[in-house]
Design a protein around this motif. Structure first.
Motif, PDB file in Angstrom:
ATOM      1  N   THR A 149       1.506   7.620  -6.407  1.00 11.70           N
ATOM      2  CA  THR A 149       0.558   8.692  -6.727  1.00 11.70           C
ATOM      3  C   THR A 149       1.161  10.073  -6.517  1.00 11.70           C
ATOM      4  O   THR A 149       0.538  11.068  -6.849  1.00 11.70           O
ATOM      5  CB  THR A 149      -0.721   8.588  -5.872  1.00 11.70           C
ATOM      6  N   PHE A 205       3.392  18.608  -1.437  1.00 12.21           N
ATOM      7  CA  PHE A 205       3.581  19.533  -0.330  1.00 12.21           C
ATOM      8  C   PHE A 205       4.441  20.718  -0.771  1.00 12.21           C
ATOM      9  O   PHE A 205       5.416  21.088  -0.109  1.00 12.21           O
ATOM     10  CB  PHE A 205       4.181  18.815   0.887  1.00 12.21           C
ATOM     11  N   VAL A 240       1.899   8.146   8.415  1.00 14.53           N
ATOM     12  CA  VAL A 240       2.023   8.363   6.970  1.00 14.53           C
ATOM     13  C   VAL A 240       0.637   8.405   6.332  1.00 14.53           C
ATOM     14  O   VAL A 240       0.335   9.285   5.511  1.00 14.53           O
ATOM     15  CB  VAL A 240       2.878   7.243   6.324  1.00 14.53           C
ATOM     16  N   ILE A 292     -12.990   9.426 -12.681  1.00 19.29           N
ATOM     17  CA  ILE A 292     -12.455   9.256 -11.331  1.00 19.29           C
ATOM     18  C   ILE A 292     -11.475  10.393 -11.101  1.00 19.29           C
ATOM     19  O   ILE A 292     -10.599  10.628 -11.928  1.00 19.29           O
ATOM     20  CB  ILE A 292     -11.763   7.895 -11.188  1.00 19.29           C
ATOM     21  N   GLY A 293     -11.605  11.102 -10.018  1.00 18.54           N
ATOM     22  CA  GLY A 293     -10.765  12.264  -9.765  1.00 18.54           C
ATOM     23  C   GLY A 293      -9.411  11.870  -9.215  1.00 18.54           C
ATOM     24  O   GLY A 293      -9.169  10.707  -8.871  1.00 18.54           O
ATOM     25  N   PRO A 294      -8.520  12.861  -9.100  1.00 11.95           N
ATOM     26  CA  PRO A 294      -7.167  12.574  -8.633  1.00 11.95           C
ATOM     27  C   PRO A 294      -7.102  12.241  -7.143  1.00 11.95           C
ATOM     28  O   PRO A 294      -6.092  11.743  -6.667  1.00 11.95           O
ATOM     29  CB  PRO A 294      -6.404  13.864  -8.936  1.00 11.95           C
ATOM     30  N   GLU A 325      -3.315  18.432 -11.455  1.00 11.02           N
ATOM     31  CA  GLU A 325      -3.277  18.924 -10.068  1.00 11.02           C
ATOM     32  C   GLU A 325      -2.120  18.288  -9.295  1.00 11.02           C
ATOM     33  O   GLU A 325      -1.737  17.155  -9.557  1.00 11.02           O
ATOM     34  CB  GLU A 325      -4.594  18.589  -9.369  1.00 11.02           C
ATOM     35  N   LEU A 360       0.833  -1.204   0.000  1.00 12.46           N
ATOM     36  CA  LEU A 360       0.000   0.000   0.000  1.00 12.46           C
ATOM     37  C   LEU A 360       0.867   1.252   0.000  1.00 12.46           C
ATOM     38  O   LEU A 360       0.589   2.214  -0.719  1.00 12.46           O
ATOM     39  CB  LEU A 360      -0.934  -0.001   1.218  1.00 12.46           C
ATOM     40  N   GLY A 367      -1.080  11.620   7.086  1.00  5.26           N
ATOM     41  CA  GLY A 367      -0.500  12.698   6.291  1.00  5.26           C
ATOM     42  C   GLY A 367      -1.010  12.671   4.870  1.00  5.26           C
ATOM     43  O   GLY A 367      -1.383  13.701   4.304  1.00  5.26           O
ATOM     44  N   ALA A 368      -1.056  11.471   4.281  1.00  6.87           N
ATOM     45  CA  ALA A 368      -1.519  11.348   2.902  1.00  6.87           C
ATOM     46  C   ALA A 368      -2.995  11.679   2.807  1.00  6.87           C
ATOM     47  O   ALA A 368      -3.440  12.335   1.857  1.00  6.87           O
ATOM     48  CB  ALA A 368      -1.255   9.934   2.379  1.00  6.87           C
ATOM     49  N   LEU A 375      -4.126   1.885   4.295  1.00  7.40           N
ATOM     50  CA  LEU A 375      -2.830   1.852   4.974  1.00  7.40           C
ATOM     51  C   LEU A 375      -2.996   2.157   6.462  1.00  7.40           C
ATOM     52  O   LEU A 375      -2.387   1.493   7.311  1.00  7.40           O
ATOM     53  CB  LEU A 375      -1.877   2.862   4.316  1.00  7.40           C
ATOM     54  N   ILE A 388      -6.164   4.552  -0.714  1.00  9.65           N
ATOM     55  CA  ILE A 388      -4.993   3.794  -0.273  1.00  9.65           C
ATOM     56  C   ILE A 388      -4.593   4.223   1.142  1.00  9.65           C
ATOM     57  O   ILE A 388      -4.236   3.393   1.979  1.00  9.65           O
ATOM     58  CB  ILE A 388      -3.826   4.005  -1.259  1.00  9.65           C
ATOM     59  N   ALA A 389      -4.682   5.537   1.418  1.00  6.84           N
ATOM     60  CA  ALA A 389      -4.310   6.034   2.749  1.00  6.84           C
ATOM     61  C   ALA A 389      -5.202   5.414   3.812  1.00  6.84           C
ATOM     62  O   ALA A 389      -4.732   5.018   4.889  1.00  6.84           O
ATOM     63  CB  ALA A 389      -4.395   7.557   2.785  1.00  6.84           C
ATOM     64  N   GLU A 395      -3.775   2.797 -11.167  1.00 10.76           N
ATOM     65  CA  GLU A 395      -4.660   3.957 -11.172  1.00 10.76           C
ATOM     66  C   GLU A 395      -5.016   4.373 -12.593  1.00 10.76           C
ATOM     67  O   GLU A 395      -6.174   4.647 -12.903  1.00 10.76           O
ATOM     68  CB  GLU A 395      -4.006   5.134 -10.435  1.00 10.76           C
ATOM     69  N   LEU A 413       0.917   4.176  -2.719  1.00  8.67           N
ATOM     70  CA  LEU A 413       0.766   5.574  -2.310  1.00  8.67           C
ATOM     71  C   LEU A 413       1.901   6.431  -2.886  1.00  8.67           C
ATOM     72  O   LEU A 413       1.681   7.529  -3.401  1.00  8.67           O
ATOM     73  CB  LEU A 413       0.767   5.646  -0.776  1.00  8.67           C
ATOM     74  N   GLY A 469      -3.382  15.363   3.364  1.00  7.65           N
ATOM     75  CA  GLY A 469      -2.656  16.098   2.332  1.00  7.65           C
ATOM     76  C   GLY A 469      -3.375  16.135   1.001  1.00  7.65           C
ATOM     77  O   GLY A 469      -2.959  16.845   0.089  1.00  7.65           O
ATOM     78  N   THR A 470      -4.425  15.333   0.852  1.00  7.94           N
ATOM     79  CA  THR A 470      -5.116  15.294  -0.437  1.00  7.94           C
ATOM     80  C   THR A 470      -6.570  15.748  -0.324  1.00  7.94           C
ATOM     81  O   THR A 470      -7.373  15.483  -1.212  1.00  7.94           O
ATOM     82  CB  THR A 470      -5.102  13.862  -1.020  1.00  7.94           C
ATOM     83  N   LEU A 499      -9.242  10.170  -5.361  1.00 11.22           N
ATOM     84  CA  LEU A 499      -9.813   8.883  -4.942  1.00 11.22           C
ATOM     85  C   LEU A 499      -8.731   7.858  -4.559  1.00 11.22           C
ATOM     86  O   LEU A 499      -8.761   7.274  -3.484  1.00 11.22           O
ATOM     87  CB  LEU A 499     -10.679   8.321  -6.066  1.00 11.22           C
ATOM     88  N   MET A 500      -7.777   7.694  -5.468  1.00  7.36           N
ATOM     89  CA  MET A 500      -6.762   6.656  -5.259  1.00  7.36           C
ATOM     90  C   MET A 500      -5.898   6.941  -4.027  1.00  7.36           C
ATOM     91  O   MET A 500      -5.818   6.098  -3.130  1.00  7.36           O
ATOM     92  CB  MET A 500      -5.913   6.557  -6.523  1.00  7.36           C
ATOM     93  N   PRO A 501      -5.248   8.115  -3.920  1.00 10.95           N
ATOM     94  CA  PRO A 501      -4.403   8.314  -2.737  1.00 10.95           C
ATOM     95  C   PRO A 501      -5.188   8.252  -1.430  1.00 10.95           C
ATOM     96  O   PRO A 501      -4.700   7.672  -0.448  1.00 10.95           O
ATOM     97  CB  PRO A 501      -3.794   9.710  -2.944  1.00 10.95           C
ATOM     98  N   ARG A 524      -0.292  16.428  -6.312  1.00 13.47           N
ATOM     99  CA  ARG A 524      -0.699  15.428  -5.311  1.00 13.47           C
ATOM    100  C   ARG A 524       0.472  15.111  -4.410  1.00 13.47           C
ATOM    101  O   ARG A 524       1.536  14.707  -4.889  1.00 13.47           O
ATOM    102  CB  ARG A 524      -1.158  14.144  -6.006  1.00 13.47           C
ATOM    103  N   LEU A 525       0.268  15.242  -3.115  1.00 12.20           N
ATOM    104  CA  LEU A 525       1.250  14.828  -2.101  1.00 12.20           C
ATOM    105  C   LEU A 525       2.655  15.378  -2.374  1.00 12.20           C
ATOM    106  O   LEU A 525       3.650  14.741  -2.082  1.00 12.20           O
ATOM    107  CB  LEU A 525       1.301  13.292  -2.022  1.00 12.20           C
ATOM    108  N   ASP A 548      -1.064  15.083 -11.240  1.00  9.98           N
ATOM    109  CA  ASP A 548      -2.007  14.118 -11.773  1.00  9.98           C
ATOM    110  C   ASP A 548      -1.962  14.136 -13.301  1.00  9.98           C
ATOM    111  O   ASP A 548      -1.979  15.195 -13.923  1.00  9.98           O
ATOM    112  CB  ASP A 548      -3.409  14.457 -11.268  1.00  9.98           C
ATOM    113  N   ARG A 590      -8.818   4.406 -14.127  1.00 13.45           N
ATOM    114  CA  ARG A 590      -9.493   5.610 -14.613  1.00 13.45           C
ATOM    115  C   ARG A 590      -9.839   5.497 -16.088  1.00 13.45           C
ATOM    116  O   ARG A 590     -10.893   5.956 -16.521  1.00 13.45           O
ATOM    117  CB  ARG A 590      -8.612   6.832 -14.329  1.00 13.45           C
ATOM    118  N   LEU A 607      -8.299  17.533  -3.246  1.00 16.70           N
ATOM    119  CA  LEU A 607      -8.437  16.874  -4.549  1.00 16.70           C
ATOM    120  C   LEU A 607      -9.786  16.170  -4.632  1.00 16.70           C
ATOM    121  O   LEU A 607     -10.246  15.575  -3.660  1.00 16.70           O
ATOM    122  CB  LEU A 607      -7.310  15.865  -4.766  1.00 16.70           C
TER     123      LEU A 607
END
Lengths: 327, 499, 165
Positions: free
Chosen positions: B181, B195, C32, C51-53, B190, B174, C35-36, C64, C60-61, B447, B178, C39-40, C55-57, B192-193, B185, B451, C43
């Motif tokens: 990603t 920061f 972690v 499917i938007g950006p 956009e 997992l 945070g993920a 996890l 999964i977060a 992913e 993560l 952090g999203t 959903l996946m992170p 993603r992660l 995107d 999609r 989105l």
């Protein structure tokens, strides 16, 4: 045994070479050419051909440095910030040095101001391709199909802000239809799903799709140029298909960072234009699916003018589309 | 028969003195860069592209192909000797290959890897010669929904592949997904992660994670536990596999070849799954699965064969459909376009010399590689005799240069140091890094394919049932997960009750 | 080998110390994941067919975090491996040498960044011998320059200050 005059001449040459850089001797060492994409694509291959040929004229090797990242912004930023002495130049195309202004809100440079251009060396028009069993055979039929099916039309592209994405956005703006976009990482994956019939088609450069159109595994129409393309004589232009507004010509060119010594710039520009008359270069570029610009469209000033007009145009297209952010 | 004429034509091209020389040169360069940690075939092939401008296209492609599969051979050497996978496909080889090296069986591991690769290469070449066109057509049956299911199956296999605690292995998978990603995107652009750190816009490179969590973390672990590094150096043992080794490896090699040949021909880079799938199957079939992860020779023989077979059949989508399944094949497209060759269905009919010459050279290249590699085993194994105090700074330098040359960007080097620290922490907390890497490699495809499949089906999740291939693979995944998790659940419960 | 490591041997379960490896591992995962997840938050999950950006992170977060929590719970049962000492010398010099290489490769070039990385990383090992490592660093750098710069022609800066490339 060395004879005296030759020894003197050799010494004199050594001393001359050690004198402070003067334009007369430029270039005295290899020139780095930054390509803001990974090796192997059309951008990289064309840069290598240019570097090889310009190197012969200038008498120095060209080192190609691939600095991929952020759709070309990473490498182009390095090119902008390079020491402006002529020993570092870079490669840019319609995406990195025009459309990026519209698609990248954090673009760390302004292509209209930050570079001294050497000239465009290659252009390649865009076109629409569809899977071979797609019902529409011509651009008119395709437009009719798109209007009738709307979201039922599945068009692939190679990632947000890529040239294929922008071309699709431009085309569907012109015919006022919103298809379903299916997004792929790179052309290889997009064409795979067109061949397998999972999606209906894509909008891309002749340079990428010519083999599939020639081989009959996909059908092309709506070439976004004034005249038919020599490599694909059977593909009708958009004007023939009744949509003359659809014009999208992708160009590839070279730049130097702003403010390099004028004499060095002149030498580089001269070389970049001269190589386009080299038959070996012409053959390579033709094989890549590109057109060498006509003499009036060569040179740095012309490139800057094209960039200025393309930036304005893509800003308008992207604004109408409600914003496109490059991946 | 036509096929014999074609094969004869191929050999007449490939056995020309010049092409033979280029094939040898390619194999040598490939082995060299494969052995060096961090310098991958992508960087090297791109650097050698301009050199091939002057050679005729057949010779150029034969040489580039030689580099490509030479690097596959060389990559397993580094994985076995110093526990650093040069490419996604040699991650699995580290599991048992390096354990064998620690037990003084480095020569045997290298030998069986070379022999397995050779057998796989020969069989895959025959498959390409006989079945390229029908297999390419079969590959086109795979739609995004099917690829998604295949990736799910791959992740389930990664659970099976885990050595220690199942929850920890799942956590690593997992975490890998993560990590994949991170970055802008693909579809919306956009962030993603990230920061706010724009250097991460394009995501993290595989080499950065692999060198960090395997290469640097391994060095740190060895420095921390000096006794473990001495084990590698103490004993050398025999150099070539024994009769028993061959008997144990025979079926794994055959099964690995079959799996690799099939997965390699999928244009969605199915080849990355091949070694993982092979390892999981061998572990499941073994009479004593607990040997896996402790130096089981089947765990080297199967995945190495799968890896090499996949590397060969990956040429099928390129040569018959014009689709490059991975980054190296994309470079081949560049090399072909330079020579005015259009990859696609016409290659076979319009350029029979090129098509059959390349196929013949694949077989010759495999032969050359085994001839080059078997005598070198002695040299490689002696490399382990180099005192560790000199070996590890050399690995550090090679990794730094390799990482830098991926994008010519120092930021990648910083990131690798950070992943080295992370890898060290993970090792100290008893996590296995292999599932992390697999999750990372498959995560991005997972992913994207999800999609794409949902966009094509216009939002209907039934698409995964309507596509038969997808439905079957998802069903297998569920079964595999149950099989993997059940015994450990029972075990855990026993432990809980024992307390 | 690091001098600061205390009780480095410990893979064998010993008396329950308050903090076990699994507890730390689980807490790390939960952190972690959190945070993920947070952090999203900006989105989108997507709407309709797309499917938007996010959903996946986020999905999964969540998974996890769940697995992390499970590991935390399980850490109170079964064998308890102690957390062990933390070695500083190894990470400091090995990773430090990597960072030094990254800092200097574009300014000083491989001719200087190479030996620097070799020598500094060698400091991580108590067994290193100064003279030996200096000679080794020079030889290795020469080899790398010949191999990468001249044989493979990678565009690595050699000594930009002195040579200009």
């Amino acid at each position: 045994m060395l004879r005296l005059p030759r020894l003197v001449a050799a010494l004199a040459l050594t001393i001359l070479a050690a004198l402070p850089v003067s334009a007369q001797n430029f270039p005295e060492r290899p020139i780095t050419l930054i390509v803001p994409f990974a090796a192997g694509g059309a951008s990289d291959v064309s840069s290598r051909i240019m570097g090889e040929a310009m190197g012969k004229i200038l008498g120095q090797a060209f080192i190609i440095e691939n600095v991929a990242g952020a759709g070309g912004a990473t490498g182009s930023l390095r090119g902008k910030n390079a020491t402006p002495d002529g020993y570092t130049i870079g490669f840019g195309h319609m995406g990195t040095h025009a459309a990026s202004v519209a698609t990248n809100p954090k673009l760390p440079f302004d292509p209209r101001k930050d570079f001294d251009y050497l000239g465009i060396h290659l252009t390649t028009p865009n076109l629409i391709i569809v899977r071979k069993d797609f019902p529409a055979k011509t651009l008119q039929e395709y437009i009719a199909y798109a209007k009738a099916n709307g979201k039922g039309l599945k068009m692939g592209h190679n990632g947000a802000g890529s040239l294929s994405h922008l071309t699709c956005v431009l085309f569907f703006q012109l015919i006022n239809v919103e298809p379903t976009y299916v997004v792929y990482r790179g052309f290889g994956q997009t064409i795979n799903d067109i061949l397998s019939g999972a999606i209906d088609g894509t909008c891309d450069l002749v340079a990428s799709v010519s083999s599939h159109v020639l081989g009959g595994s996909a059908r092309g129409f709506g070439l976004a140029a004034d005249t038919r393309f020599p490599l694909l004589p059977d593909v009708p232009t958009a004007t023939e298909g009744g949509l003359p507004e659809f014009k999208a010509n992708s160009w590839l060119g070279l730049y130097a960072p702003k403010g390099i010594p004028p004499a060095n710039l002149a030498k580089l520009r001269d070389a970049a234009v001269k190589v386009l008359d080299d038959p070996a270069v012409q053959k390579h570029f033709h094989d890549l699916g590109g057109i060498i610009p006509a003499p009036k469209d060569r040179g740095g000033d012309r490139m800057l003018a094209i960039i200025n007009s393309d930036v304005t145009r893509w800003l308008e297209v992207v604004r109408k589309a409600g914003g496109v952010v490059a991946q | 028969m036509e096929i014999f004429d074609n094969i004869m034509l191929g050999f007449s091209v490939a056995l020309g003195l010049k092409n033979l020389g280029l094939c040898f040169l390619g194999c040598m360069i490939g082995t060299l860069i494969g052995v060096l940690p961090g310098v991958g075939p992508v960087a090297t092939i791109s650097m050698l592209l301009p050199i091939t401008f002057g050679i005729d296209p057949v010779g150029a492609l034969i040489m580039l192909a030689g580099i490509y599969y030479g690097a596959q051979y060389g990559g397993s050497t580094t994985a076995i000797l110093v526990n650093i996978p040069g490419e996604a496909t040699s991650v699995v080889t580290t599991l048992d290959g390096h354990q064998m090296a620690r037990q003084g069986r480095a020569g045997v591991a290298l030998g069986i890897a070379a022999i397995g690769s050779f057998v796989a290469g020969c069989i895959a070449t025959i498959i390409i010669a006989l079945l390229a066109v029908p297999m390419a057509r079969m590959a086109l049956l795979f739609k995004p929904a099917d690829y998604f299911a295949l990736m799910i199956l791959g992740l389930m296999l990664a659970v099976v592949l885990a050595r220690g605690s199942i929850p920890k292995a799942i956590a690593m998978i997992l975490a890998g997904v993560l990590l994949s990603t991170v970055g802008r995107d693909l579809e919306t652009g956009e962030e993603r992660l990230i920061f706010g750190w724009s250097e991460l816009d394009d995501g993290i490179d595989f080499a950065v994670i692999a060198m960090g969590v395997f290469g640097f973390a391994e060095i740190l672990r060895n420095l921390y536990m000096p006794e473990s590094r001495n084990v590698v150096q103490a004993t050398i043992g025999r150099l070539l596999p024994s009769r028993l080794d061959f008997r144990q490896s025979f079926w794994p090699i055959i099964r690995g070849t079959g799996l690799g040949s099939f997965l390699g021909l999928l244009p969605g880079n199915g080849a990355v799954l091949a070694p993982f799938a092979s390892y999981s199957i061998e572990k499941k079939l073994a009479t004593d699965p607990s040997r896996f992860g402790c130096g089981a020779i089947e765990g080297v023989a199967g995945p190495e064969s799968a890896n090499n077979a996949g590397a060969q059949t990956a040429f099928i989508p390129l040569l018959t459909l014009g689709i490059p399944p991975n980054a190296v094949m994309a470079l081949m497209v560049g090399a072909m376009t330079i020579h005015n060759l259009v990859p696609g269905p016409e290659i076979m009919t319009k350029q029979p010399k090129l098509f059959w010459g390349m196929i013949a050279s694949m077989w010759i290249g495999n032969l050359m590689l085994i001839v080059i590699n078997l005598p070198m085993i002695g040299i490689w194994v002696r490399l382990l005799k180099v005192p560790y105090r000199l070996l590890f700074p050399a690995i550090v330098l090679f990794c730094c240069i390799g990482i830098y040359s991926v994008n010519n960007n120092p930021v990648d080097v910083y990131l690798t140091a950070a992943f080295g620290l992370l890898g060290y922490v993970l090792i100290r907390l008893d996590f296995e890094p292999a599932p992390l890497l697999l999750g990372f490699v498959l995560g991005r495809l997972l992913e994207e394919k999800l999609r794409q499949a949902m966009a094509i089906s216009r939002g209907s999740a039934w698409t995964f049932v309507e596509h038969r291939i997808a439905a079957v693979m998802l069903a297998i995944s569920v079964v595999a997960l149950i099989i993997a998790v059940l015994p450990s659940m029972r075990q855990k419960r026993n432990i809980v009750f024992a307390e | 080998m690091s001098g600061t490591a205390a009780g480095a041997s410990g893979d064998n379960p010993v008396r329950p110390p308050g903090i076990t490896r699994d507890l730390v591992a689980g807490l790390l995962l939960v952190t972690v994941a959190a945070g993920a997840f947070f952090g999203t938050t900006d989105l989108s999950n997507g709407e309709g067919a797309g499917i938007g950006p996010g959903l996946m992170p986020r999905g999964i977060a969540l998974l996890l975090g769940g697995v992390g929590a499970l590991i935390v719970v399980l850490s109170f049962f079964g064998a308890r491996a102690p957390i062990g000492g933390i070695a500083l010398r190894g990470p400091l010099f090995v990773l430090g040498s990597v960072v030094l290489f990254a800092v200097s490769i574009r300014t000083l070039g491989l001719a200087f960044a190479g030996p620097l990385a070799v020598i500094v990383s060698a400091l991580a090992d108590r067994d290193s011998r100064p003279l030996e490592i200096i000679i080794f660093a020079a030889a290795l750098t020469l080899l790398c320059v010949g191999l990468f710069k001249f044989a493979l022609r990678l565009p690595i800066p050699l000594a930009p200050m002195l040579l200009g490339y």
